[in-house]
Motif scaffolding. Structure first.
Motif, short mmCIF file in Angstrom:
data_model
loop_
_atom_site.label_atom_id
_atom_site.label_comp_id
_atom_site.label_asym_id
_atom_site.label_seq_id
_atom_site.Cartn_x
_atom_site.Cartn_y
_atom_site.Cartn_z
N LYS A 236 0.81 -1.21 0.00
CA LYS A 236 0.00 0.00 0.00
C LYS A 236 0.86 1.27 0.00
O LYS A 236 0.53 2.25 -0.68
CB LYS A 236 -0.96 0.01 1.18
N SER A 237 1.98 1.25 0.74
CA SER A 237 2.84 2.43 0.79
C SER A 237 3.51 2.66 -0.57
O SER A 237 3.67 3.81 -0.99
CB SER A 237 3.90 2.27 1.88
N SER A 238 3.89 1.58 -1.23
CA SER A 238 4.49 1.73 -2.56
C SER A 238 3.49 2.33 -3.54
O SER A 238 3.82 3.21 -4.34
CB SER A 238 4.97 0.37 -3.08
N ALA A 239 2.24 1.84 -3.50
CA ALA A 239 1.21 2.40 -4.39
C ALA A 239 0.98 3.87 -4.08
O ALA A 239 0.82 4.69 -5.00
CB ALA A 239 -0.09 1.61 -4.23
N ALA A 240 0.96 4.22 -2.79
CA ALA A 240 0.79 5.62 -2.42
C ALA A 240 1.95 6.47 -2.93
O ALA A 240 1.75 7.61 -3.38
CB ALA A 240 0.67 5.75 -0.91
N GLY A 241 3.18 5.93 -2.88
CA GLY A 241 4.33 6.67 -3.39
C GLY A 241 4.27 6.89 -4.88
O GLY A 241 4.59 7.98 -5.38
N LEU A 242 3.86 5.87 -5.62
CA LEU A 242 3.72 6.02 -7.07
C LEU A 242 2.67 7.08 -7.39
O LEU A 242 2.83 7.89 -8.31
CB LEU A 242 3.35 4.69 -7.70
N ALA A 243 1.57 7.07 -6.64
CA ALA A 243 0.52 8.06 -6.85
C ALA A 243 1.02 9.46 -6.53
O ALA A 243 0.75 10.43 -7.27
CB ALA A 243 -0.70 7.73 -6.00
N ALA A 244 1.74 9.61 -5.42
CA ALA A 244 2.27 10.92 -5.04
C ALA A 244 3.21 11.45 -6.11
O ALA A 244 3.16 12.62 -6.49
CB ALA A 244 2.98 10.84 -3.69
N GLY A 245 4.09 10.56 -6.63
CA GLY A 245 5.00 10.98 -7.68
C GLY A 245 4.27 11.38 -8.95
O GLY A 245 4.62 12.38 -9.60
N PRO A 259 3.37 8.38 11.17
CA PRO A 259 3.83 8.59 12.55
C PRO A 259 5.26 9.11 12.64
O PRO A 259 5.60 9.88 13.53
CB PRO A 259 3.70 7.19 13.16
N ALA A 260 6.13 8.70 11.72
CA ALA A 260 7.50 9.22 11.63
C ALA A 260 7.93 9.09 10.18
O ALA A 260 7.35 8.31 9.40
CB ALA A 260 8.45 8.46 12.55
N PHE A 261 8.96 9.84 9.78
CA PHE A 261 9.37 9.80 8.38
C PHE A 261 9.80 8.41 7.96
O PHE A 261 9.56 7.99 6.83
CB PHE A 261 10.51 10.79 8.12
N ARG A 262 10.44 7.67 8.87
CA ARG A 262 10.88 6.32 8.51
C ARG A 262 9.71 5.44 8.08
O ARG A 262 9.87 4.54 7.27
CB ARG A 262 11.63 5.67 9.67
N ASN A 263 8.51 5.71 8.63
CA ASN A 263 7.33 4.94 8.23
C ASN A 263 6.88 5.27 6.82
O ASN A 263 6.18 4.48 6.20
CB ASN A 263 6.18 5.19 9.21
N ALA A 264 7.25 6.46 6.34
CA ALA A 264 6.87 6.89 5.00
C ALA A 264 8.02 6.76 4.01
O ALA A 264 7.92 7.23 2.88
CB ALA A 264 6.39 8.34 5.03
N ALA A 265 9.12 6.13 4.42
CA ALA A 265 10.29 6.03 3.54
C ALA A 265 9.95 5.35 2.22
O ALA A 265 10.45 5.73 1.15
CB ALA A 265 11.41 5.28 4.25
N GLU A 266 9.10 4.31 2.27
CA GLU A 266 8.73 3.60 1.04
C GLU A 266 7.93 4.50 0.10
O GLU A 266 8.08 4.44 -1.12
CB GLU A 266 7.91 2.35 1.39
N VAL A 267 7.09 5.36 0.66
CA VAL A 267 6.34 6.30 -0.17
C VAL A 267 7.30 7.18 -0.96
O VAL A 267 7.16 7.36 -2.18
CB VAL A 267 5.42 7.16 0.71
N PHE A 268 8.29 7.72 -0.28
CA PHE A 268 9.22 8.64 -0.95
C PHE A 268 10.15 7.91 -1.90
O PHE A 268 10.52 8.44 -2.95
CB PHE A 268 9.99 9.44 0.10
N ALA A 269 10.53 6.68 -1.57
CA ALA A 269 11.39 5.90 -2.47
C ALA A 269 10.70 5.67 -3.80
O ALA A 269 11.29 5.82 -4.88
CB ALA A 269 11.79 4.59 -1.82
N ARG A 270 9.42 5.26 -3.76
CA ARG A 270 8.69 4.98 -4.99
C ARG A 270 8.40 6.27 -5.76
O ARG A 270 8.46 6.30 -6.99
CB ARG A 270 7.38 4.26 -4.69
#
Length: 777
Positions: A236-245, A259-270
């Motif tokens: 789900k985080s990867s899909a959210a990252g692709l959408a954000a990009g 909750p913390a940036f580390r939890n969103a790291a996958e979003v930003f990576a994608r």
């Protein structure tokens, strides 16, 4: 031997794309050395391994048991969980979730036969006064040990117990080829009318991800909301990252939080990968710090991505993100279930918003999103799209470690299916005690009871399973129909504390597990409040298919009948002393206030700030059973009455008027009305003559408070008017707008009309004569 066992486990895990568990049971120091040997034997880099321990100084990334939430959203090849000294069930759930397919979870435990009888620092937290740590049982660990010894995919090494050293109890091999990583099936293709780049769809690894990405396309239009739910490891985080990009490539400002940036790291990576693929280079870092707590160019590069079109993907911590949501084009909230409801509400100001939540697992145990916030989202202005991701990405679908963790921590605990309870009758249901020994022996009973608690409350977590099974101050009761649990109550014994403990509490010491005595003593300054014995309802839940059918009320009635009576503090009838009162504390809503008032509970406290988890003000209510209990209620009801007369225009100025009405209606202290003749002239003049509210606001406040505590014949809007204008002191134009009056003048006239029956009810002989004077003229 350790190295050989570990290599075989790792080889099978990699071949099947599953995870495996290695238990190193025995001496702690030997276990730590063995864990190093295990990690080195399978050539896991130190940077790809983490350890959760109360000790420090390891080569691996370190986390403490109480802060292992730092692993949320992380992917690790190996995680070592040190279960000595402080074994926290929540930490086990977080550690399991961080292990990638082909990876290992290594548990360092005492000898398994001994472990259930060993008390550690987590057990200290369960031994709430007046209980001692010796009163804590080891049923949770007994159950956990049983799963470690019987579940597939778990190897157990008894350290130092073999003839030549360590002994292999289980090798953990399943002998299954598993699904593995399988043959490449090719990426999902973009729908013909897709608005996101084709590269975004090619980056999806499953059809579920592609469906989620398709739903995210709606975020380009204001008024759209997307809810993506999944278990851990579904992408789900990867899909959210692709959408954000993709949105940023189109020029949108996308605000991301977790909750913390580390939890969103996958979003930003994608997001970064997609932006690079579409622009021929990496995302451009912001040149300024936007208040997200960034340090240096590297942090800005990670947390603030820019695109040539002027789009942006940026991270802010939850509180800052909630405040800034209205300024962005779209907001993405990852691990939404782990955030307080109060913060989630702030994201409803965003033009478009996505909430990504974990259904089961530690993050999903924060039930505020599912239990409370989801209803508010559906009632909002947004058109809501729902997507569920079921297909695992990080490990195979039949991963035995996922199944083990779900069973051991009851992460997948659910109430009985609707069909099984559809014909349940409240009169025919059986009341029964849920003894921890019975729960341990009956997996279905345990799962259904705990499943009800999880489904109905927003803060149930793995630690609560240990409390249910081991804590000496807790008892559970249920209604059972046709063998299925249809309602459950978790109850905590409180109070009965000695004079020294009460004195320490009064002077500011925290006393665990005594929530109501602590509030009444430390906050409300009543040193004697912790002497009477109480039974607090910690949780009460009814099967969702049977709501509003009377099961909750019946369960409470049975609890009152079992534990109540005129036994009093110091009685030995139940082995723990008598019971002086029942209590409850909860996030107050009009519906819950009505429920508890009808059950005989009365308000004694109303918190001065919103609960971070529920987003609501908390109410504390008592139902007395003895003279000691009645004395406790009477003095705190009076104190509440006196506090709220002025507090409603101060700390409680923003409380929902229906919550205020419910809390005051449940206050048992009558309000004395003693107005001077001058004050009566103002009140009577405002109700039937030319007088004005502003000439004697204190008098109007006393009458409003008395009427709301004792109950009125006014309609709902008139009572809300008394709350908003008179008790909370809100501006006339604001009150008129909120209560849908056509004008401020109409609102003022309505307030006067509301006081006419109050003059009739509370007025003195002087007031009645003054009233007749206007009526006859």
């Amino acid at each position: 031997m350790i190295a050989g066992v570990t290599r075989e486990l790792r080889a099978e895990a990699e071949r099947t794309n599953e995870r495996r568990v290695l238990v190193l049971a025995g001496d702690r120091d030997r276990g730590i050395d063995a864990a190093y040997d295990a990690v080195e034997s399978v050539e896991v880099d130190d940077g790809d391994a983490s350890i959760v321990s109360t000790r420090k100084g390891f080569r691996f990334e370190e986390h403490r048991p109480r802060s292992a939430d730092e692993l949320l959203g992380r992917t690790r090849e190996a995680v070592v969980l040190d279960c000595h000294d402080r074994f926290v069930p929540n930490a086990l759930g977080r550690a399991v979730g961080a292990v990638d397919g082909g990876g290992l979870l290594i548990l360092l435990t005492p000898a398994l036969d001994d472990w259930p009888a060993i008390r550690d620092r987590f057990d200290d937290s369960l031994a709430v006064p007046p209980y001692q740590v010796d009163d804590v049982t080891g049923r949770f660990r007994e159950r956990l040990v049983s799963t470690l010894r019987t579940h597939p995919g778990i190897a157990v090494v008894a350290l130092g117990e073999g003839p030549d050293g360590d002994a292999l109890e289980r090798d953990g091999l399943t002998g299954s080829a598993g699904e593995g990583r399988g043959e490449p099936v090719g990426p999902p293709s973009a729908p013909p009318d897709a608005t996101f780049p084709a590269a975004a769809y090619r980056a999806c690894l499953t059809g579920d991800q592609a469906r989620a990405l398709r739903a995210f396309e709606s975020l380009a239009a204001p008024g759209s909301a997307v809810v993506v739910e999944s278990d851990r490891g579904r992408g789900k985080s990867s899909a959210a990252g692709l959408a954000a990009g993709a949105l940023a490539l189109d020029g949108a400002d996308v605000l991301v939080t977790a909750p913390a940036f580390r939890n969103a790291a996958e979003v930003f990576a994608r997001a970064r990968e997609l932006i690079a693929a579409e622009t021929g280079g990496d995302a451009t870092a912001s040149e300024r710090d936007d208040g997200g707590g960034l340090d240096g160019d590297r942090d800005r590069d990670e947390r603030d991505l820019r695109t040539p079109s002027g789009g942006r993907v940026r991270f802010l911590p939850p509180a800052a993100a909630a405040e800034a949501a209205a300024e962005a084009d779209a907001a993405v909230v990852d691990e939404a279930a782990a955030l307080p409801v109060r913060l989630l509400e702030g994201f409803l100001d965003a033009p478009a918003v996505a909430f990504c939540t974990t259904v089961h697992g530690y993050e999903g145990a924060g039930r505020g999103f599912a239990v409370r916030f989801r209803e508010r989202l559906l009632d909002s202005r947004f058109a809501v799209s729902d997507v569920r991701l079921d297909e695992p990405i990080r490990y195979a679908r039949n991963d035995p470690v996922e199944a083990w963790a779900s069973r051991a921590l009851l992460l997948d605990a659910r109430p009985a299916v609707d069909a099984a309870v559809a014909d349940a009758s409240v009169d025919e249901a059986t009341y029964r005690a849920l003894d921890p020994a019975d729960l341990l022996a009956d997996e279905t009973l345990l799962s259904e009871a705990f499943g009800l608690l999880v489904a109905a409350h927003y803060r149930t977590e793995p630690n609560d399973l240990a409390r249910l099974l081991d804590a000496p101050n807790l008892v559970a009761r249920a209604l059972v129909a046709d063998g299925r649990v249809v309602a459950v109550a978790l109850l905590a014994r409180e109070g009965g504390l000695d004079a020294a403990t009460r004195r320490g509490m009064y002077e500011g010491e925290r006393v665990r597990g005594n929530m109501v005595p602590d509030v009444l003593t430390s906050q409300l300054r009543d040193e004697a409040a912790a002497a009477p014995r109480g039974l607090r309802t910690v949780r009460i839940a009814t099967h969702h298919a049977l709501r509003d059918a009377g099961f909750g009320s019946r369960l409470l009635d049975e609890v009152h009948a079992e534990f109540g009576g005129e036994r009093g503090a110091g009685s030995e009838d139940d082995g723990d002393g008598g019971l002086d009162y029942f209590s409850v504390g909860y996030g107050a809503t009009p519906r819950l206030l009505r429920f508890w008032r009808r059950a005989g509970y009365r308000t004694v406290h109303f918190s001065t700030s919103r609960n971070d988890a529920s987003g609501e003000y908390s109410a504390v209510m008592l139902r007395p059973e003895t003279e000691a209990g009645r004395g406790l209620l009477d003095r705190h009801a009076v104190a509440l009455r006196d506090r709220e007369r002025d507090g409603l225009s101060d700390a409680h100025r923003d409380v929902d008027p229906d919550v205020v009405r419910g809390a005051l209606r449940a206050c048992s202290a009558p309000v004395p009305v003693d107005l001077t003749e001058t004050e009566w002239r103002s009140v009577v003049g405002a109700s039937v003559g030319p007088g004005m509210y502003d000439t004697a606001p204190g008098a109007f406040r006393d009458l409003a408070l008395a009427a709301l505590v004792e109950g009125t014949d006014l309609d709902d809007r008139a009572e809300r008017l008394l709350v908003r204008k008179v008790l909370q002191g809100r501006p006339w134009d604001e009150v008129a707008d909120e209560l849908d009056f056509v004008s401020t003048s109409a609102c003022m006239r309505a307030l006067g009309d509301a006081y006419a029956p109050l003059v009739e009810r509370y007025g003195t002989e002087f007031a009645r004569k003054e009233r007749e004077r206007f009526i006859t003229e």
